[in-house]
Scaffold this motif. Structure first.
Motif, PDB file in Angstrom:
ATOM      1  N   MET B   1       0.859  -1.195   0.000  1.00 25.92           N
ATOM      2  CA  MET B   1       0.000   0.000   0.000  1.00 25.92           C
ATOM      3  C   MET B   1       0.896   1.246   0.000  1.00 25.92           C
ATOM      4  O   MET B   1       1.715   1.404   0.893  1.00 25.92           O
ATOM      5  N   LEU B   2       0.733   2.094  -1.003  1.00 26.64           N
ATOM      6  CA  LEU B   2       1.527   3.308  -1.075  1.00 26.64           C
ATOM      7  C   LEU B   2       0.890   4.422  -0.250  1.00 26.64           C
ATOM      8  O   LEU B   2      -0.331   4.480  -0.110  1.00 26.64           O
ATOM      9  N   MET B   3       1.725   5.280   0.287  1.00 29.19           N
ATOM     10  CA  MET B   3       1.228   6.428   1.029  1.00 29.19           C
ATOM     11  C   MET B   3       0.587   7.419   0.058  1.00 29.19           C
ATOM     12  O   MET B   3       1.081   7.615  -1.046  1.00 29.19           O
ATOM     13  N   THR B   4      -0.539   7.981   0.449  1.00 29.66           N
ATOM     14  CA  THR B   4      -1.164   9.052  -0.331  1.00 29.66           C
ATOM     15  C   THR B   4      -1.389  10.243   0.584  1.00 29.66           C
ATOM     16  O   THR B   4      -1.289  10.126   1.824  1.00 29.66           O
ATOM     17  N   THR B   5      -1.718  11.359  -0.010  1.00 24.33           N
ATOM     18  CA  THR B   5      -1.921  12.576   0.792  1.00 24.33           C
ATOM     19  C   THR B   5      -3.031  12.377   1.818  1.00 24.33           C
ATOM     20  O   THR B   5      -2.889  12.728   2.999  1.00 24.33           O
ATOM     21  N   LEU B   8      -1.989  10.131   4.612  1.00 24.44           N
ATOM     22  CA  LEU B   8      -1.030  10.824   5.476  1.00 24.44           C
ATOM     23  C   LEU B   8      -1.766  11.762   6.435  1.00 24.44           C
ATOM     24  O   LEU B   8      -1.437  11.832   7.635  1.00 24.44           O
ATOM     25  N   SER B  49      12.924  -6.847   1.757  1.00 23.00           N
ATOM     26  CA  SER B  49      14.205  -6.929   1.050  1.00 23.00           C
ATOM     27  C   SER B  49      14.710  -5.525   0.751  1.00 23.00           C
ATOM     28  O   SER B  49      13.927  -4.591   0.604  1.00 23.00           O
ATOM     29  N   ALA B  50      16.009  -5.401   0.643  1.00 25.39           N
ATOM     30  CA  ALA B  50      16.597  -4.092   0.404  1.00 25.39           C
ATOM     31  C   ALA B  50      16.375  -3.635  -1.032  1.00 25.39           C
ATOM     32  O   ALA B  50      16.185  -2.459  -1.297  1.00 25.39           O
ATOM     33  N   ARG B  51      16.397  -4.561  -1.961  1.00 28.04           N
ATOM     34  CA  ARG B  51      16.179  -4.284  -3.388  1.00 28.04           C
ATOM     35  C   ARG B  51      17.209  -3.311  -3.960  1.00 28.04           C
ATOM     36  O   ARG B  51      16.903  -2.501  -4.824  1.00 28.04           O
ATOM     37  N   PHE B  52      18.422  -3.366  -3.429  1.00 33.83           N
ATOM     38  CA  PHE B  52      19.499  -2.616  -4.062  1.00 33.83           C
ATOM     39  C   PHE B  52      19.947  -3.355  -5.319  1.00 33.83           C
ATOM     40  O   PHE B  52      19.528  -4.492  -5.567  1.00 33.83           O
ATOM     41  N   PHE B  53      20.809  -2.746  -6.077  1.00 35.58           N
ATOM     42  CA  PHE B  53      21.222  -3.290  -7.366  1.00 35.58           C
ATOM     43  C   PHE B  53      22.128  -4.510  -7.192  1.00 35.58           C
ATOM     44  O   PHE B  53      23.004  -4.538  -6.325  1.00 35.58           O
ATOM     45  N   ASP B  54      21.887  -5.491  -8.034  1.00 36.28           N
ATOM     46  CA  ASP B  54      22.718  -6.687  -8.102  1.00 36.28           C
ATOM     47  C   ASP B  54      23.178  -6.810  -9.557  1.00 36.28           C
ATOM     48  O   ASP B  54      22.346  -6.803 -10.469  1.00 36.28           O
ATOM     49  N   ILE B  55      24.472  -6.931  -9.763  1.00 39.96           N
ATOM     50  CA  ILE B  55      25.011  -6.922 -11.120  1.00 39.96           C
ATOM     51  C   ILE B  55      24.402  -8.031 -11.982  1.00 39.96           C
ATOM     52  O   ILE B  55      24.305  -7.898 -13.208  1.00 39.96           O
ATOM     53  N   GLU B  57      21.435  -8.728 -12.307  1.00 38.46           N
ATOM     54  CA  GLU B  57      20.177  -8.286 -12.925  1.00 38.46           C
ATOM     55  C   GLU B  57      20.373  -7.909 -14.389  1.00 38.46           C
ATOM     56  O   GLU B  57      19.418  -7.893 -15.162  1.00 38.46           O
ATOM     57  N   LEU B  58      21.590  -7.580 -14.761  1.00 33.90           N
ATOM     58  CA  LEU B  58      21.843  -7.148 -16.145  1.00 33.90           C
ATOM     59  C   LEU B  58      22.021  -8.318 -17.105  1.00 33.90           C
ATOM     60  O   LEU B  58      22.052  -8.124 -18.321  1.00 33.90           O
TER      61      LEU B  58
END
Lengths: 350, 59
Positions: B1-5, B8, B49-55, B57-58
């Protein structure tokens, strides 16, 4: 103001050099080659960090969003559009063919670039503007620089993807930029001019020419006799370098423009006088105490950037993209790509 | 669920009123955990999960 607005139909790279024949000594060429690698390494080292800022999951509703606080941590209720300039940084990484660039030509990267700009196009207000600090902000700064980033990406990758639909959608943004001004902040005006000049190079319509021409005349009128664009009432080497980098990129797209070329020449002369190792690299000397320097617009046919600017950056006198922990690392790393490319081309022409 | 105005604003109103009492905070947390984390299907479950970049993925 007289104008020589002419589109360079062969323009492909916003950072490409159009300054004619240059004659350089072997020593200068060697210095430029070495320093080109420093800038390239800094830019390439920033790219993976920016990948991490972006939502790369195709099934995600925020696919392509590069504001991690919004799409991942959910700490904000709108996405800061400035993060979408990542698309241009990725485009530079994609087209750069240097040895050791592990992102060069990767098809997945092309998908991410398209997703970044699709998100940007989707999240604009109805009038084509975007927000940076609060919802419905209609930020001139964010709209100008993200639009310029989008246009430069299309110029870089127009052979790799079909951008026709996106260019049709971006017209509202260009129209808004053409109608609005922010003369107190010349770097933002230069960003708007770069966006409009690139848009005209791509679509070539009568209205796009008028929009670019009017913005070009507005930015020319803001320069003083020394080619300096005052930021909040004073000289600031960081913002001056950003404005010069932006104008140089626009000049590369439009081709010959005597007024812009003359401003850049005068500005470069002034910057060489002011930016010396003993007096010019202190942030306190800047009207906004800016700590960074965009090097690409300062590169000329002398050794000023390779022998003065880059050693100062290496020494730690100004910020590097890899030191920055916010969105501004994106635009600075992009400029490092541009500067590395220009230095490489200068070395090649010698 | 994304935050909305709107979400908030509702959350801020709660914080400024009922949220001043610890028991109400704990009650809201209990509801939200069941609503947004435990009650969702496996596919939509929150994944920390952190979902930072993993090489890789390319590739």
């Amino acid at each position: 103001m007289g104008a020589l607005f002419r589109i360079n139909k062969n323009a492909t790279l916003p950072g490409a050099l159009n300054s004619g024949a240059l004659v350089l000594g072997a020593e200068a060429i060697g210095v430029m080659t070495n320093n080109h690698q420093f800038l390239l390494d800094e830019a390439l080292n920033t790219v993976p960090r920016v990948f991490g800022l972006c939502d790369r999951e195709p099934a995600s509703r925020t696919h392509g969003c590069c504001d991690r606080a919004y799409w991942h941590y959910r700490q904000t209720d709108f996405a800061n559009a400035r993060f979408q300039e990542s698309g241009l940084l990725f485009a530079h990484a994609f087209v750069d063919t240097s040895p050791g660039n592990q992102f060069s030509g990767k098809p997945r990267l092309l998908d991410w670039i398209e997703a970044v700009w699709s998100f940007w196009l989707d999240r604009r207000s109805r009038d084509g503007t975007v927000a940076e600090a609060y919802p419905n902000e209609r930020s001139f700064c964010a709209t100008a620089f993200t639009a310029a980033g989008f246009i430069q990406t299309v110029l870089l990758l127009r052979e790799a993807r079909d951008w026709t639909r996106s260019l049709g959608r971006v017209r509202t943004t260009m129209q808004w930029l053409a109608k609005h001004q922010n003369p107190e902040v010349p770097n933002q005006m230069a960003g708007a001019y770069l966006a409009l000049a690139g848009y005209h190079a791509l679509v070539g319509s009568a209205e796009s020419q008028t929009w670019a021409q009017q913005k070009r005349d507005a930015i020319v009128a803001l320069a003083d006799d020394d080619g300096i664009f005052n930021e909040y009432g004073g000289f600031d080497s960081g913002y001056q370098s950003l404005t010069m980098s932006t104008l140089a990129s626009a000049h590369d797209i439009t081709g010959e423009d005597e007024d812009i070329a003359a401003i850049l020449d005068r500005a470069n002369a002034t910057m060489r006088d002011r930016l010396t190792t003993d007096k010019g690299f202190e942030p306190a000397a800047n009207s906004r105490q800016t700590q960074y320097l965009y090097p690409s617009g300062l590169i000329g046919d002398d050794a000023f950037v390779p022998e003065t600017v880059i050693p100062e950056i290496e020494r730690g006198a100004t910020l590097r993209p890899s030191w920055m922990d916010d969105r501004y690392c994106i635009a600075l790393a992009t400029d490092y790509f541009r500067a590395a490319q220009r230095l490489q081309e200068l070395a090649g022409t010698g | 669920m994304l935050m909305t105005t709107s979400k908030l604003i509702v959350l801020r109103l709660f914080n400024a009123t009922f949220g001043r009492f610890a028991v109400m905070n704990e009650g809201l947390r209990w509801i939200l955990v069941r609503l947004l984390i435990k009650g969702r299907s496996k596919r939509k479950a929150y994944n920390a999960s952190a979902r930072f970049f993993d090489i890789r993925e390319l590739d």
